[in-house]
Structures are given as C-alpha cells and as structure tokens.
Design an enzyme around this catalytic site. Structure first.
Site, PDB file in Angstrom:
ATOM      1  N   THR A  35       0.819  -1.211   0.000  1.00 28.36           N
ATOM      2  CA  THR A  35       0.000   0.000   0.000  1.00 28.36           C
ATOM      3  C   THR A  35       0.852   1.259   0.000  1.00 28.36           C
ATOM      4  O   THR A  35       0.343   2.340  -0.268  1.00 28.36           O
ATOM      5  CB  THR A  35      -0.940   0.040   1.231  1.00 28.36           C
ATOM      6  OG1 THR A  35      -0.155  -0.086   2.434  1.00 28.36           O
ATOM      7  CG2 THR A  35      -1.952  -1.100   1.172  1.00 28.36           C
ATOM      8  N   TYR A 138     -10.736  -4.273  12.354  1.00 29.49           N
ATOM      9  CA  TYR A 138      -9.527  -3.441  12.350  1.00 29.49           C
ATOM     10  C   TYR A 138      -9.196  -2.970  13.761  1.00 29.49           C
ATOM     11  O   TYR A 138      -8.078  -3.150  14.259  1.00 29.49           O
ATOM     12  CB  TYR A 138      -9.717  -2.247  11.417  1.00 29.49           C
ATOM     13  CG  TYR A 138      -8.690  -1.158  11.602  1.00 29.49           C
ATOM     14  CD1 TYR A 138      -7.340  -1.403  11.365  1.00 29.49           C
ATOM     15  CD2 TYR A 138      -9.074   0.119  12.038  1.00 29.49           C
ATOM     16  CE1 TYR A 138      -6.389  -0.398  11.557  1.00 29.49           C
ATOM     17  CE2 TYR A 138      -8.130   1.118  12.220  1.00 29.49           C
ATOM     18  CZ  TYR A 138      -6.791   0.856  11.985  1.00 29.49           C
ATOM     19  OH  TYR A 138      -5.853   1.827  12.182  1.00 29.49           O
ATOM     20  N   ARG A 216     -15.677  14.535  14.198  1.00 25.60           N
ATOM     21  CA  ARG A 216     -14.406  13.838  14.353  1.00 25.60           C
ATOM     22  C   ARG A 216     -13.309  14.825  14.747  1.00 25.60           C
ATOM     23  O   ARG A 216     -13.388  16.023  14.462  1.00 25.60           O
ATOM     24  CB  ARG A 216     -14.011  13.117  13.061  1.00 25.60           C
ATOM     25  CG  ARG A 216     -14.957  11.993  12.638  1.00 25.60           C
ATOM     26  CD  ARG A 216     -14.919  10.839  13.613  1.00 25.60           C
ATOM     27  NE  ARG A 216     -15.775   9.737  13.204  1.00 25.60           N
ATOM     28  CZ  ARG A 216     -17.019   9.534  13.646  1.00 25.60           C
ATOM     29  NH1 ARG A 216     -17.562  10.419  14.497  1.00 25.60           N
ATOM     30  NH2 ARG A 216     -17.720   8.501  13.253  1.00 25.60           N
TER      31      ARG A 216
END
Length: 320
Positions: A35, A138, A216
């Site tokens: 990635t 995750y 957030r």
C-alpha cells in the site's frame, strides 16, 4: 539512534521517517509496498523492501535502538469483509515482530494504534481509561496488539509506547496522503475539488450533533510525528504507556466540507446518504496524558490550515 520504521513508505510512516532523519537519527525503512510508495521513502533513509514477518528478524540482528511500527492493514470495511486478512496481517505479523525485537534485544518500540479500539464511546472527549469495545475487526486487531505489547513489556523489559490516533490529516511538504483505496474524508473532498470525483457523500444527517453530521477530531500529521519522537525519548524499560493523540476539538462532516470549499474555491457538491453501520456520532480525543507525560502539544489545530496543507500536496500530485 538507529531506528527501524516498518511501513515507512506509507502516509504516516513516511512523515515520521522524514522527521526522524531531520532530527539526526539513522533510519531504516522496511515496507513491502503493498500500500506504500517507494518514492515516499524520505531521502536519507535506507530502504529495505520485504515482508515484515520474514525480514524483521535479520534486520534487527544488525542492532537497533528502537522500532516504530506503522505497517498494518487499515480499511475498516475490508476488515469486516475479510477478517482473516486482519488477524493475520496485523496481529500475527506484529507478534512475529515482537519476537524479533525480543531475540535481538531491541530496547524500544513505538506502536501505531488507533481510536478505533474504543468503539462507541460513553464519554467525549475520550480518555485512555475509557472502555475498549471496538466495533470492527480493524480496531479489534489493533487492541489485540496493544495487549501483546503490554505482556512483552512486563515479561521482557521492553520499553513500549502505543499512540492511539484519531483522524490524521494534512501533509508535510512532499509527504502526504495517497491511498489506492481512499476512505478518509478530507482527501475524498479534495478529489471532488480536483475533478476526480463528482460529489462527496455525507453519510447521515440525523445524528445528535449540532448540524446532524458526525463529528471527528482531526490531528495534523506533523503533530503526530512529533509525538513519535517524544515517545521514543520517554519510553521506559518494562512499561507500556498508551496515549491518545488528537487536537481535542471536533469538527462535523459539514464543517470539513465547508473548510475544503473555502480553501479550494470549489463548490464541492455534497450528496446525503444513509448512515453507515457502526459510525459513532462523535469521536474527540482527550490528549491530556500525552501533554502531561510527553510534553506534547499539537501546533496545527486550525481546520483550514490542515486542509490547506493537504490541498497543496494533492494539487502537486495531480500536476505530475
């Protein structure tokens, strides 16, 4: 110090590696580029391409003063669709790294953890003592690694620190966010401004927040990197300290979109969709422990400033 940075060709890892080099450390980056990007490895680093589980042992046998462990699978939706990938790619790989650290006698470890370990919080801002109840694989995989690190520190005298990130954003010069599969809000909005996406999707407008959208906590990636340098300095033998890292301020999805419109001058069309399962209404960090024990304080807390850095990086990539 001589330091091994796993995942140092990724977003956060590359910024931290750059800051380490600037601070005079000898840095070796280990990344399989699944990635990450080879051109994201900072100048001045030695780059080793390889599988972490297979290569860490031989590398650490050279003698290192510490490891900063960023390499991980990190897509929430993917973790629910293919949990085996996350238990293997995150947990088993990290256990092999811990064993390599133990065998080599490497004294320090700084681990890239996540606010996803908290799941649906009972209180906001979220302190480190909050219940850890991850709602996805995750987050569960990262929490499992935290537990393993605690046991290694207790049994083998490892000096360890876990840093639980909230929403990392922004860029540091030539180092910024560019994921093949992008899931983060700010880069997605900037893709709309670049003409790479027609509109931004807003998932839910009926949350118990001021404008109905999720809130957030956004932390600038350079502030995050500074915390890693401080964690290396403050790690103590036989202890595993855990710190939340965030700005302490929450911004709604609509506020982020507005900040991107202001910075880019683009109208950024927004389409409201239904809520996504498992999205908490508000996630904001209490970083008081990091401030008290590490002497860390975020320097980039202005949302438009964070967006501006990300926008400059995104434009520079689009112009190539």
């Amino acid at each position: 110090m001589k330091l091994l940075v796993t995942g140092g060709a990724g977003y956060v890892g590359s910024v931290c590696a750059a800051r380490l080099v600037e601070s005079g450390h000898e840095v070796v980056v280990l990344d399989d580029l699944s990635t990450g990007h080879a051109d994201a490895v900072p100048e001045g680093c030695r780059f080793e391409r390889g599988d972490l589980a297979e290569a860490a042992g031989d590398l650490l046998a050279e003698g290192f003063d510490g490891v900063l462990h960023f390499a991980a699978k990190s897509l929430v939706a993917e973790s629910m669709q293919d949990p085996a990938l996350y238990w293997s790619g995150n947990v088993l790989t990290s256990l092999r790294l811990l064993e390599a650290v133990r065998r080599a006698g490497t004294p320090r470890l700084v681990f890239s953890s996540t606010a996803a370990v908290y799941g649906e919080p009972e209180q906001v801002p979220i302190p480190e003592g909050a219940a850890t109840r991850p709602t996805n694989t995750y987050g569960a995989s990262k929490l499992a690694i935290d537990h393993a690190i605690t046991s290694y520190a207790t049994a083998y005298g490892l000096s360890a620190v876990s840093l639980r990130y909230f929403n990392v954003a922004g860029a540091y010069g030539a180092y910024g966010e560019r994921h093949t599969t992008e899931t983060h809000l700010i880069p997605l909005v900037l893709q709309v401004a670049l003409g790479q996406r027609a509109a931004i999707h807003v998932y839910g407008e009926d949350y118990p927040t001021e404008d109905g959208t999720c809130i957030r906590d956004y932390i600038h990636v350079s502030d995050l990197a500074d915390a890693h340098l401080l964690a290396l300095e403050h790690a103590a033998p036989g202890t595993h300290r855990i710190y939340n890292l965030g700005s302490g301020t929450g911004f709604s999805v609509r506020q982020v979109v507005e900040a991107c419109r202001s910075v880019t001058g683009h109208p950024v069309p927004a389409e409201v969709k239904g809520r996504r399962a498992g999205d908490p209404a508000s996630l904001v960090a209490s970083s008081e422990l990091a401030k008290a024990e590490l002497g860390w304080k975020p320097q980039h807390t202005d949302l438009e400033g964070i967006v501006r850095d990300a926008w400059e990086f995104a434009r520079s990539r689009a112009e190539r």
